[in-house]
Scaffold this motif. Structure first.
Motif, short mmCIF file in Angstrom:
data_model
loop_
_atom_site.label_atom_id
_atom_site.label_comp_id
_atom_site.label_asym_id
_atom_site.label_seq_id
_atom_site.Cartn_x
_atom_site.Cartn_y
_atom_site.Cartn_z
N LYS A 145 1.21 -1.39 -0.36
CA LYS A 145 -0.07 -0.17 -0.11
C LYS A 145 0.70 1.04 -0.19
O LYS A 145 0.51 1.97 -0.85
CB LYS A 145 -0.70 0.02 1.17
CG LYS A 145 -1.66 1.48 1.53
CD LYS A 145 -2.03 1.36 2.85
CE LYS A 145 -2.17 2.70 3.20
NZ LYS A 145 -3.28 2.75 4.51
N ALA B 127 -4.28 -4.65 -0.94
CA ALA B 127 -3.20 -3.48 -0.93
C ALA B 127 -3.64 -2.32 -1.83
O ALA B 127 -4.04 -0.96 -1.27
CB ALA B 127 -2.51 -4.08 -0.62
N ALA C 126 -4.56 1.53 -0.77
CA ALA C 126 -4.13 2.46 -1.79
C ALA C 126 -5.31 3.56 -2.00
O ALA C 126 -5.20 4.45 -1.77
CB ALA C 126 -3.11 2.32 -2.47
#
Length: 88
Positions: A45, A77, A81
């Motif tokens: 991330k 991830a 993000a």
């Protein structure tokens, strides 16, 4: 966790190169377990966000890390993000 909340709260006020460097360091911290538990999803991330902010090194590390992750971990991830980028 307070350490990260403080960092995230002030991240908009620093230059983009400094932002990318700090985000890269967060990724390294989670990837290596420095001062925290190792968490490859969190590392991916932060590498991803740092890469978006312009860090070529973060993009390289994200690619290396992805090779050892499952599709589900990568998807998580990327989702985290994207959520972080939306909020900041």
């Amino acid at each position: 966790m307070a350490r990260f909340e403080i960092l995230e709260a002030g991240i908009g006020s620093i230059g983009s190169n400094a932002q990318a460097d700090i985000l890269l360091e967060l990724g390294m911290m989670y990837a290596t377990g420095r001062d925290c538990e190792t968490d490859i999803v969190a590392a991916h991330k932060w590498f991803n966000i740092a890469a978006i902010k312009g860090s070529a090194r973060a993009a390289e590390l994200r690619a290396e890390l992805s090779a050892s992750m499952t599709k589900a971990e990568i998807a998580r991830a990327l989702r985290e993000a994207r959520e972080w980028m939306t909020m900041h």
